[in-house]
Enzyme design. Structure first.
Site, PDB file in Angstrom:
ATOM      1  N   LYS A 201       7.016  10.169  -4.214  1.00  0.00           N
ATOM      2  CA  LYS A 201       8.081   9.329  -4.768  1.00  0.00           C
ATOM      3  C   LYS A 201       8.327   9.697  -6.231  1.00  0.00           C
ATOM      4  O   LYS A 201       9.451   9.906  -6.652  1.00  0.00           O
ATOM      5  CB  LYS A 201       7.685   7.853  -4.625  1.00  0.00           C
ATOM      6  CG  LYS A 201       8.708   6.885  -5.134  1.00  0.00           C
ATOM      7  CD  LYS A 201       8.306   5.449  -4.847  1.00  0.00           C
ATOM      8  CE  LYS A 201       9.233   4.501  -5.590  1.00  0.00           C
ATOM      9  NZ  LYS A 201       8.894   3.100  -5.379  1.00  0.00           N
ATOM     10  N   GLU A 207      -2.733  14.590  -7.485  1.00  0.00           N
ATOM     11  CA  GLU A 207      -3.264  15.189  -6.252  1.00  0.00           C
ATOM     12  C   GLU A 207      -2.182  16.018  -5.566  1.00  0.00           C
ATOM     13  O   GLU A 207      -2.398  17.175  -5.171  1.00  0.00           O
ATOM     14  CB  GLU A 207      -3.747  14.096  -5.293  1.00  0.00           C
ATOM     15  CG  GLU A 207      -4.978  13.344  -5.743  1.00  0.00           C
ATOM     16  CD  GLU A 207      -4.653  12.101  -6.558  1.00  0.00           C
ATOM     17  OE1 GLU A 207      -3.527  12.017  -7.118  1.00  0.00           O
ATOM     18  OE2 GLU A 207      -5.523  11.223  -6.653  1.00  0.00           O
ATOM     19  N   GLY A 260       6.129   2.914  -2.084  1.00  0.00           N
ATOM     20  CA  GLY A 260       5.461   4.042  -1.432  1.00  0.00           C
ATOM     21  C   GLY A 260       4.888   3.671  -0.077  1.00  0.00           C
ATOM     22  O   GLY A 260       5.054   4.386   0.917  1.00  0.00           O
ATOM     23  N   ARG A 261       4.210   2.527  -0.005  1.00  0.00           N
ATOM     24  CA  ARG A 261       3.551   2.137   1.254  1.00  0.00           C
ATOM     25  C   ARG A 261       4.538   1.590   2.280  1.00  0.00           C
ATOM     26  O   ARG A 261       4.133   1.231   3.391  1.00  0.00           O
ATOM     27  CB  ARG A 261       2.421   1.145   0.961  1.00  0.00           C
ATOM     28  CG  ARG A 261       2.837  -0.076   0.165  1.00  0.00           C
ATOM     29  CD  ARG A 261       1.609  -0.823  -0.353  1.00  0.00           C
ATOM     30  NE  ARG A 261       1.960  -1.927  -1.247  1.00  0.00           N
ATOM     31  CZ  ARG A 261       2.165  -1.819  -2.557  1.00  0.00           C
ATOM     32  NH1 ARG A 261       2.078  -0.645  -3.144  1.00  0.00           N
ATOM     33  NH2 ARG A 261       2.447  -2.880  -3.298  1.00  0.00           N
ATOM     34  N   GLU A 346      -3.131  -2.761  -1.004  1.00  0.00           N
ATOM     35  CA  GLU A 346      -2.369  -2.419  -2.208  1.00  0.00           C
ATOM     36  C   GLU A 346      -1.310  -3.491  -2.471  1.00  0.00           C
ATOM     37  O   GLU A 346      -0.903  -3.701  -3.613  1.00  0.00           O
ATOM     38  CB  GLU A 346      -1.719  -1.026  -2.060  1.00  0.00           C
ATOM     39  CG  GLU A 346      -1.389  -0.374  -3.393  1.00  0.00           C
ATOM     40  CD  GLU A 346      -1.040   1.100  -3.287  1.00  0.00           C
ATOM     41  OE1 GLU A 346      -1.864   1.959  -3.663  1.00  0.00           O
ATOM     42  OE2 GLU A 346       0.068   1.427  -2.810  1.00  0.00           O
ATOM     43  N   HIS A 377     -19.356   1.242  19.931  1.00  0.00           N
ATOM     44  CA  HIS A 377     -20.626   1.965  19.912  1.00  0.00           C
ATOM     45  C   HIS A 377     -21.061   2.280  18.482  1.00  0.00           C
ATOM     46  O   HIS A 377     -21.890   3.173  18.265  1.00  0.00           O
ATOM     47  CB  HIS A 377     -20.502   3.241  20.755  1.00  0.00           C
ATOM     48  CG  HIS A 377     -20.189   2.909  22.186  1.00  0.00           C
ATOM     49  ND1 HIS A 377     -21.167   2.658  23.114  1.00  0.00           N
ATOM     50  CD2 HIS A 377     -19.002   2.715  22.816  1.00  0.00           C
ATOM     51  CE1 HIS A 377     -20.599   2.359  24.279  1.00  0.00           C
ATOM     52  NE2 HIS A 377     -19.287   2.380  24.115  1.00  0.00           N
ATOM     53  N   LYS A 498      -6.589   6.299 -12.854  1.00  0.00           N
ATOM     54  CA  LYS A 498      -5.795   7.525 -13.089  1.00  0.00           C
ATOM     55  C   LYS A 498      -5.870   7.912 -14.571  1.00  0.00           C
ATOM     56  O   LYS A 498      -6.052   9.081 -14.913  1.00  0.00           O
ATOM     57  CB  LYS A 498      -4.329   7.293 -12.713  1.00  0.00           C
ATOM     58  CG  LYS A 498      -4.047   7.211 -11.228  1.00  0.00           C
ATOM     59  CD  LYS A 498      -2.530   7.104 -11.013  1.00  0.00           C
ATOM     60  CE  LYS A 498      -2.185   6.695  -9.600  1.00  0.00           C
ATOM     61  NZ  LYS A 498      -0.765   6.427  -9.390  1.00  0.00           N
TER      62      LYS A 498
HETATM   63  O1  F6P Z   1      -1.718   5.525  -6.609  1.00  0.00           O
HETATM   64  C1  F6P Z   1      -1.058   4.689  -5.722  1.00  0.00           C
HETATM   65  C2  F6P Z   1       0.301   5.210  -5.365  1.00  0.00           C
HETATM   66  O2  F6P Z   1       1.196   4.991  -6.396  1.00  0.00           O
HETATM   67  C3  F6P Z   1       0.779   4.590  -4.075  1.00  0.00           C
HETATM   68  O3  F6P Z   1       1.382   3.360  -4.267  1.00  0.00           O
HETATM   69  C4  F6P Z   1       1.685   5.646  -3.561  1.00  0.00           C
HETATM   70  O4  F6P Z   1       1.952   5.490  -2.197  1.00  0.00           O
HETATM   71  C5  F6P Z   1       0.883   6.889  -3.870  1.00  0.00           C
HETATM   72  O5  F6P Z   1       0.275   6.609  -5.106  1.00  0.00           O
HETATM   73  C6  F6P Z   1       1.656   8.168  -3.924  1.00  0.00           C
HETATM   74  O6  F6P Z   1       2.650   8.126  -4.903  1.00  0.00           O
HETATM   75  P1  F6P Z   1       3.795   9.217  -4.946  1.00  0.00           P
HETATM   76  O7  F6P Z   1       4.566   9.123  -3.674  1.00  0.00           O
HETATM   77  O8  F6P Z   1       4.622   8.888  -6.140  1.00  0.00           O
HETATM   78  O9  F6P Z   1       3.153  10.562  -5.079  1.00  0.00           O
END
Ligand code: F6P
Length: 533
Positions: A201, A207, A260-261, A346, A377, A498
């Site tokens: 987003k 990452e 995002g979620r 979240e 199990h 972060k």
């Molecule tokens: O760190 C949490 C978050 O902001 C989530 O809410 C989001 O889904 C995820 O990181 C990824 O964010 P982006 O789509 O901006 O890379």
């Protein structure tokens, strides 16, 4: 009655519930199943195996009224900026608004833009699937989605869930910054026939950007400048996708009013569309839309997300249970617990209400789980005999996708039903004694029972049904957040870690300068530095 008075009355109902067994509610009311279950949108939600009785349910419904759940729902659906801390509307429902009725944000209808992006996604997906959009080595056989959190879990979960409908390229998901993830994924792929979709987003997430640059180097190493034709991007930050070098024709946007979620319905769902095709993706959206209409129009007492939310509030606030288990008896929903972990934790893992004051009651529970029967199990021991009560949320399809393996599905169904039955009924000492020769063993074979569960039954896990299930849980999270008075749509709690990681990186790299850190962090840095020499 004001909300405070209802909470007080509910506390009384909670005390009463602790003083009786769930099974006694069935003895007192032979029609309990009918009164404490709901059929809607083609699914059945059974919450009769909880300690909620008629009085508690009436109070919970009054709580929903007193806390303005319906008005808050209407505000969300109408595009009000209910995500107050970020000044944003919350309109994932517009992404699946198959009725195409206008949805206004700041007086502007967002539907034309939503439809335009969807049309571009469809054209791209058709091209990739029929080979007219191809790579250096011909049609794309594999797609790697690089994203994390909401830019990973939704499409990854749904791709696995809808595997029987997948007839496009193979999908792979890379999320973790651990180099092992991208390394092991790319190692099995041919760069000449691999498409990489970078989904973020913000297009700043460390990452995702680290993994994207590694994939870019991998593609450029094999294909030179031809690598650019192997990229697509999904983001709200079109300037950043351009800076990364993605052809604007291959960039699919969305909007700040999509959390995002909550974004699997947006262009973030592109990999799913590549796997199952635009028609089935449209069915997926359509299923969610059916649940949206139900949530928007059904009376609170016959409203599935509202009832599921009230069950959650009952368990969390009146029974004091700190977690809930998501237990799909559906192997293809293997990633659903992880998906719902983000969606729920979240959204509702918050310590302050919308006005910044501390929440008066416990907010979101810990959400966890695994598919049955595997969990049986592994951790069901604790669920049945442990000292904590874990409300269990079972999900099961009446039908599988493998007609030749009908007996497997019958075993699956029997196991699912057996678990909720065992949790509720338990086995007392007298019954346990009858099962053993050595009476000393009997206490070990006692099941206290009286452990609550809900069961969601659906005909078959097809695209529309998956859409309905996810939308059900989204709205359930909304209902709980509305009752607790929190903002379910921000996520400030992810920021501090972060920031500190950014500050720590130079210390990790240089192996110096940790004196100012707390004793533990300094000690860990020193030990790691020593081991890296
Ligand atoms: O760190 C949490 C978050 O902001 C989530 O809410 C989001 O889904 C995820 O990181 C990824 O964010 P982006 O789509 O901006 O890379």
């Amino acid at each position: 009655m004001e909300a405070d008075a209802i909470w007080t009355a509910l506390a009384g109902a909670g005390v009463a519930a602790r003083g009786r067994r769930i099974v006694s509610l069935f003895e007192a009311d032979p029609d309990r199943f009918a009164g404490f279950s709901l059929r809607a949108t083609g699914m059945l939600l059974d919450f009769s195996k909880t300690s909620i009785d008629a009085e508690a349910l009436a109070l919970l419904l009054r709580l929903a009224e007193a806390t303005g759940v319906a008005a808050k729902r209407d505000a969300m659906l109408a595009g009000a900026a209910i995500n107050a801390t970020e000044g944003r509307a919350v309109l994932h429902t517009a992404l699946r608004n198959r009725a195409n009725t206008p949805v206004l944000v700041g007086g502007v209808d967002v539907m034309p833009e939503v439809n335009a992006v969807l049309a571009r996604m469809e054209a791209f997906a058709r091209g990739v699937r029929d080979g007219s959009i191809a790579g250096a080595g011909g049609p794309f056989t594999d797609v790697v989605n690089i994203g994390i959190g909401g830019s990973d879990l939704g499409p990854a979960m749904a791709t696995q869930a809808l595997a029987p409908y997948a007839d496009g390229p193979r999908l792979h998901y890379v999320s973790n910054v651990d180099g092992a993830h991208v390394h092991d994924t790319l190692a099995r792929l041919d760069p000449r026939t691999t498409l990489v979709v970078v989904a973020s987003k913000t297009f700043t997430t460390i990452e995702t950007m680290t993994n994207a640059r590694t994939a870019q180097a991998w593609l450029r190493g094999a294909l030179g400048q031809g690598a650019d034709a192997h990229f697509a991007a999904v983001s709200t930050a079109l300037d950043r996708t351009a800076a990364f070098g993605v052809d604007p024709e291959r960039v699919f946007g969305f909007w700040d009013w999509v959390g995002g979620r909550y974004s699997v319905w947006s262009a973030v769902g592109l990999p799913l569309m590549l796997a199952i095709g635009p028609e089935r993706f449209s069915q997926f959206l359509g299923g969610a839309h059916v649940m949206d209409r139900h949530f928007a129009t059904a009376p609170l007492a016959e409203n599935m997300p509202v009832l599921l939310g009230l069950v959650g509030v009952w368990h969390r606030n009146l029974m004091g249970y700190p977690s809930r288990a998501i237990l799909p008896y559906d192997q293809r929903l293997g990633r659903l617990p992880a998906y719902l972990q983000q969606l729920d934790m979240e959204s509702n893992g918050k310590g302050v209400t919308l006005d910044g004051s501390p929440v008066a009651r416990a907010s979101g529970p810990v959400v966890w789980g695994e598919p049955g029967t595997n969990g049986q199990h592994a951790f069901y021991q604790l669920i049945h005999q442990g000292t904590d009560v874990v409300p269990c949320e079972f999900l099961v399809a009446a039908n599988g996708h493998e007609p030749e393996l009908r007996h497997h599905h019958e075993l699956l169904l029997a196991n699912c039903l057996a678990q909720s039955e065992a949790l509720m009924l338990g086995r007392d000492l007298a019954a346990a004694e009858r099962t053993v020769k050595d009476p000393a063993l009997a206490p070990h074979k006692v099941f206290k029972g009286d452990r609550p569960s809900t069961t969601l039954v659906y005909p078959r896990l097809d695209p529309a049904t998956l859409g309905r299930i996810i939308a059900l849980y989204e709205h359930r999270v909304f209902v709980e957040g509305a009752i607790w008075g929190i903002n379910s749509f921000d996520q400030w709690g992810v920021e501090l870690g972060k920031e500190l990681a950014t500050a720590l990186l130079p210390l990790v790299q240089s192996g110096m300068g940790f004196e100012a850190k707390d004793g533990s962090t300094a000690g860990l840095l020193a030990a790691i530095t020593e081991l890296r020499r």
